[in-house]
Write a protein that holds these residues in place. Structure first.
Motif, PDB file in Angstrom:
ATOM      1  N   LYS A   1       0.672  -1.306   0.143  1.00 23.87           N
ATOM      2  CA  LYS A   1      -0.022  -0.046  -0.159  1.00 23.87           C
ATOM      3  C   LYS A   1       0.869   1.237   0.134  1.00 23.87           C
ATOM      4  CE  LYS A   1      -3.897  -2.148   2.353  1.00 23.87           C
ATOM      5  NZ  LYS A   1      -4.852  -1.910   3.499  1.00 23.87           N
ATOM      6  N   PRO A   2       0.702   2.245  -0.703  1.00 26.75           N
ATOM      7  CA  PRO A   2       1.378   3.399  -0.753  1.00 26.75           C
ATOM      8  C   PRO A   2       1.248   4.316   0.479  1.00 26.75           C
ATOM      9  CG  PRO A   2      -0.702   3.892  -2.219  1.00 26.75           C
ATOM     10  CD  PRO A   2      -0.553   2.396  -1.802  1.00 26.75           C
ATOM     11  N   GLU A   3       2.222   4.816   0.895  1.00 28.24           N
ATOM     12  CA  GLU A   3       2.347   5.733   2.137  1.00 28.24           C
ATOM     13  C   GLU A   3       1.656   7.040   1.676  1.00 28.24           C
ATOM     14  OE1 GLU A   3       6.268   5.984   3.455  1.00 28.24           O
ATOM     15  OE2 GLU A   3       6.454   3.725   3.766  1.00 28.24           O
ATOM     16  N   ARG A   4       0.687   7.180   2.669  1.00 32.37           N
ATOM     17  CA  ARG A   4      -0.098   8.563   2.705  1.00 32.37           C
ATOM     18  C   ARG A   4       0.401   9.331   3.736  1.00 32.37           C
ATOM     19  NH1 ARG A   4      -6.064   7.545   2.285  1.00 32.37           N
ATOM     20  NH2 ARG A   4      -5.606   5.754   3.587  1.00 32.37           N
ATOM     21  N   LYS A   5       0.421  10.743   3.573  1.00 27.87           N
ATOM     22  CA  LYS A   5       0.696  11.931   4.420  1.00 27.87           C
ATOM     23  C   LYS A   5      -0.510  12.111   5.022  1.00 27.87           C
ATOM     24  CE  LYS A   5       4.677  13.185   1.900  1.00 27.87           C
ATOM     25  NZ  LYS A   5       5.582  14.453   1.182  1.00 27.87           N
ATOM     26  N   ALA A   6      -0.274  13.021   6.113  1.00 31.74           N
ATOM     27  CA  ALA A   6      -1.523  13.462   6.756  1.00 31.74           C
ATOM     28  C   ALA A   6      -2.460  14.314   5.756  1.00 31.74           C
ATOM     29  CB  ALA A   6      -1.246  14.332   7.971  1.00 31.74           C
ATOM     30  N   GLY A   7      -3.628  14.318   5.785  1.00 31.49           N
ATOM     31  CA  GLY A   7      -4.340  14.954   4.709  1.00 31.49           C
ATOM     32  C   GLY A   7      -4.443  14.494   3.240  1.00 31.49           C
ATOM     33  N   GLU A   8      -3.845  13.611   2.976  1.00 31.22           N
ATOM     34  CA  GLU A   8      -3.722  13.088   1.640  1.00 31.22           C
ATOM     35  C   GLU A   8      -4.783  12.205   1.284  1.00 31.22           C
ATOM     36  OE1 GLU A   8      -0.112  11.762  -1.771  1.00 31.22           O
ATOM     37  OE2 GLU A   8       0.131  11.795   0.581  1.00 31.22           O
ATOM     38  N   VAL A   9      -5.400  12.091   0.097  1.00 28.59           N
ATOM     39  CA  VAL A   9      -6.516  11.453  -0.246  1.00 28.59           C
ATOM     40  C   VAL A   9      -6.018  10.077  -1.300  1.00 28.59           C
ATOM     41  CG1 VAL A   9      -8.677  11.353  -1.294  1.00 28.59           C
ATOM     42  CG2 VAL A   9      -7.973  13.264  -0.373  1.00 28.59           C
TER      43      VAL A   9
END
Length: 340
Positions: free
Chosen positions: A179-187
């Motif tokens: 799974k791709p790493e998502r930053k805070a607030g990223e959709v």
């Protein structure tokens, strides 16, 4: 001249024809066979145009051969003619002129498939020369060998081979991508795309009910009749043997609270209006007249003063930036009146 294998009937010269005697059983066909041969001979003669000039040119100039013709019949073995150009050579140029073994093997295979025995014998002779040449020995070209027969596998080896084949037959499960790493607030775009796609609703089409002939002639079984019969339960609300009423209950008098609770609630009637409407709805209660407002109420009651930023102190003053501004060609074009 060199001698090799025994002479075949197909290469036997005309001077040494072998005429087999006709068997006694086939003498009756001799007349018919001779007629057919005569027809073939006539047809063959008619195929050629016999002209005097052509026949004269067909005669060879030198009738005497360089070699004394000798009948090969006395020899017990066949005769193989080796010409000077086919003799084994030792010079570098002649060694290089020999065809490669690989090419000769390919041509020999083609000759065997085509059934050309003469070509096969010629290629075999060339192969012998090529194998013995200097460059074939330097290339370590090995002569043809018979293929070795494969040994039969034992039961243990066959079981091991079957196990290996079964292992190869099972499909490999590809690993799931991380799974791709998502930053805070990223959709998550993939999740957003899945949610945005409309759902596929399958419309359930109920078939039209029809009374089939089987349904008309259907007869219910005993079990179906037993299930369809309703269950008869005892009526618990009817007491066939009522008890006596106690004398205290006969002399009971309800209290004022019970009478109040027994009265029905006042409901709003659409035709009569509200049941609990006051006589003077605009009258002020005496408690409201005695009420004194607190400081917080007074603070909230005062209106807020907003500064009007649209009104300038000197409305006729022009800013220095406006004085230095230069109109663009587009503004000049837009400033022109329409139809001018």
């Amino acid at each position: 001249m060199t001698t090799c294998q025994q002479l075949k009937d197909s290469v036997r010269p005309d001077c040494c024809r072998i005429s087999d005697p006709i068997p006694s059983d086939a003498e009756c066909f001799e007349r018919d066979i001779s007629k057919e041969l005569e027809k073939l001979k006539r047809r063959h003669e008619r195929m050629f145009v016999k002209r005097r000039r052509l026949m004269e040119m067909a005669v060879p100039r030198v009738l005497v051969s360089r070699f004394v013709p000798k009948c090969p019949c006395p020899f017990t073995k066949s005769i193989e003619m080796v010409y000077p150009c086919q003799a084994q050579s030792y010079t570098r140029t002649e060694q290089l002129a020999l065809p490669t073994v690989r090419r000769l093997l390919y041509r020999r295979r083609v000759a065997i498939l085509a059934g050309d025995e003469i070509g096969e014998s010629i290629l075999n002779r060339w192969l012998r020369y090529s194998y013995m040449s200097l460059y074939s020995r330097l290339a370590n070209s090995q002569p043809l060998t018979k293929p070795k027969k494969k040994k039969k596998k034992t039961e243990k080896q066959l079981a091991k081979h079957d196990k290996y084949i079964a292992k190869l037959a099972t499909p490999k499960v590809p690993p799931k991508p991380p799974k791709p790493e998502r930053k805070a607030g990223e959709v998550d775009k993939a999740r957003l795309k899945t949610l945005s796609s409309p759902r596929a609703y399958v419309e359930e089409v109920k078939p039209k009910w029809e009374l089939t002939p089987d349904m008309k002639n259907f007869k219910a079984s005993r079990r179906l009749k037993m299930i369809a019969a309703h269950i008869q339960r005892d009526n618990v609300h009817i007491n066939e043997t009522p008890e006596k009423v106690s004398p205290n209950a006969l002399r009971y008098k309800p209290s004022a609270r019970i009478k109040e609770m027994s009265e029905p609630l006042k409901t709003r009637d659409a035709n009569q209006g509200l049941a609990d409407v006051k006589e003077n709805p605009f009258s002020i209660s005496p408690n409201a007249l005695k009420y004194k407002a607190s400081s917080r109420i007074k603070e909230l009651a005062e209106p807020k003063e907003f500064e009007n930023t649209h009104i300038r102190e000197n409305p006729f003053a022009i800013s220095p930036a406006a004085l230095k501004a230069k109109a663009s060609p587009r503004l000049i074009e837009l400033a022109k009146p329409k139809g001018g």
